[in-house]
Design an enzyme around this catalytic site. Structure first.
Site, mmCIF file in Angstrom:
data_model
loop_
_atom_site.group_PDB
_atom_site.id
_atom_site.type_symbol
_atom_site.label_atom_id
_atom_site.label_comp_id
_atom_site.label_asym_id
_atom_site.label_seq_id
_atom_site.Cartn_x
_atom_site.Cartn_y
_atom_site.Cartn_z
ATOM 1 N N CYS A 87 9.570 -32.761 -14.293
ATOM 2 C CA CYS A 87 9.797 -31.505 -13.690
ATOM 3 C C CYS A 87 8.645 -30.558 -14.329
ATOM 4 C CB CYS A 87 11.211 -30.836 -13.994
ATOM 5 S SG CYS A 87 11.434 -29.164 -13.981
ATOM 6 N N CYS A 90 9.777 -27.258 -16.171
ATOM 7 C CA CYS A 90 10.525 -27.326 -17.248
ATOM 8 C C CYS A 90 9.442 -27.754 -18.407
ATOM 9 C CB CYS A 90 11.282 -29.248 -17.418
ATOM 10 S SG CYS A 90 12.458 -29.070 -16.089
#
Length: 324
Positions: A87, A90
């Site tokens: 991700c 993230c």
């Protein structure tokens, strides 16, 4: 509590729904039971977690969830960062949370959860997209947000969380008092950033962009302002994004405007690789001013991600091949 300040109007409704869902709607009892059972099978590390790189950051597993999240949240709030290695957003948000957790000196704890390794935790919180951040206090989720918010807004969200809980959780004030001797005094807020953030909260992207540009005019090397400017420009473009833009672009590969809009939509949908590939191919098909416009748009999208993001590195190489 007031929840999260609005960095992206398209996320506002989803964030509000998340916050409402936190009010007792998430049942962590089953996860707690599994955590207790696992703990009986294998003792947790002495500090209650595997350690996320600092004193107030812990990596949490299904086994350690009881000790690291539920039990700690009886003393101070625990902010659960639900993330995954693949991700990109993230990787923007997690370092921000880690820095703020260390600066907080124990007034709150950051619990990092890899959703791929711990799917039951993700299921318990009803995770649909990441990054997702959930505040837990007294063993219950009480607030949440999704997406990689800019650091000033994450800091504001955490401040509101602590303000709402300080009277009920004395350990917060104790940790904050201890921080004065252990950490340097917090620098006063820069009024230029405050003005830009206020404009962003109002949804006035033009004013926010102008404020960040003014900072960069005076300080061209100001990385915080440069990153914020890239985010503001992206949010302004995607506020009214058309979900059908990708299909339209696929049907009209020579329509440069359609390709740019589709790339924005793909990045907003966590499909950065597809967006980068689309624009690299568009660069290869175009020339002159159009090619330069596409190149600049692609470089602007790169700025939304960490410089060492593998997808950005690969796309930069592909862009160089397309150009030369």
């Amino acid at each position: 509590m007031n929840g999260v300040s609005r960095p992206d109007p398209r996320q506002a409704a989803q964030t509000a729904a998340l916050s409402r869902a936190m009010a007792g709607a998430v049942d962590l009892s089953a996860l707690k039971a599994r955590s207790e059972a696992a703990a009986r099978q294998q003792a947790a590390p002495p500090d209650g977690g595997t350690g996320g790189g600092g004193r107030f950051v812990v990596d949490v597993s299904e086994q350690s969830f009881q000790a690291d999240v539920l039990e700690r949240s009886l003393q101070v709030p625990v902010v659960v960062d639900l993330w995954a290695e693949w991700c990109g957003p993230c990787k923007q948000l997690s370092p921000v949370l880690e820095r703020l957790a260390e600066a907080g000196n124990g007034a709150w704890i950051l619990a990092k959860v890899d959703v791929d390794a711990n799917p039951r935790i993700a299921q318990a919180f009803g995770v649909q997209s990441i990054p997702m951040v959930v505040a837990v206090a007294g063993g219950q989720p009480i607030d949440a947000f999704q997406g990689a918010l800019p650091e000033p807004q994450v800091k504001q969200w955490i401040g509101a969380l602590l303000d709402a809980l300080r009277e009920r959780m004395p350990a917060i004030a104790q940790a904050e008092a201890g921080a004065t001797g252990a950490e340097p005094a917090e620098e006063p807020e820069d009024p230029r950033f405050t003005a830009a953030e206020d404009a962003l909260e109002r949804g006035d992207y033009a004013a926010a962009e102008a404020a960040y540009q003014q900072i960069l005019a005076a300080e061209p090397a100001n990385e915080q302002a440069a990153a914020a400017l890239a985010q503001v420009r992206f949010l302004a473009r995607t506020e009214s994004a058309d979900p059908s833009s990708v299909a339209r672009a696929d049907a009209a590969p020579d329509d440069v405007d359609a390709q740019l809009a589709a790339a924005d939509a793909e990045v907003a949908g966590d499909r950065a690789e597809a967006a980068f590939d689309r624009l690299v191919k568009t660069v290869a098909r175009t020339a002159g001013d159009e090619r330069e416009r596409v190149r600049q748009h692609l470089v602007g999208l790169f700025e939304l991600f960490p410089a060492d993001d593998a997808r950005v590195t690969a796309a930069r190489r592909a862009l160089a091949r397309a150009l030369f």
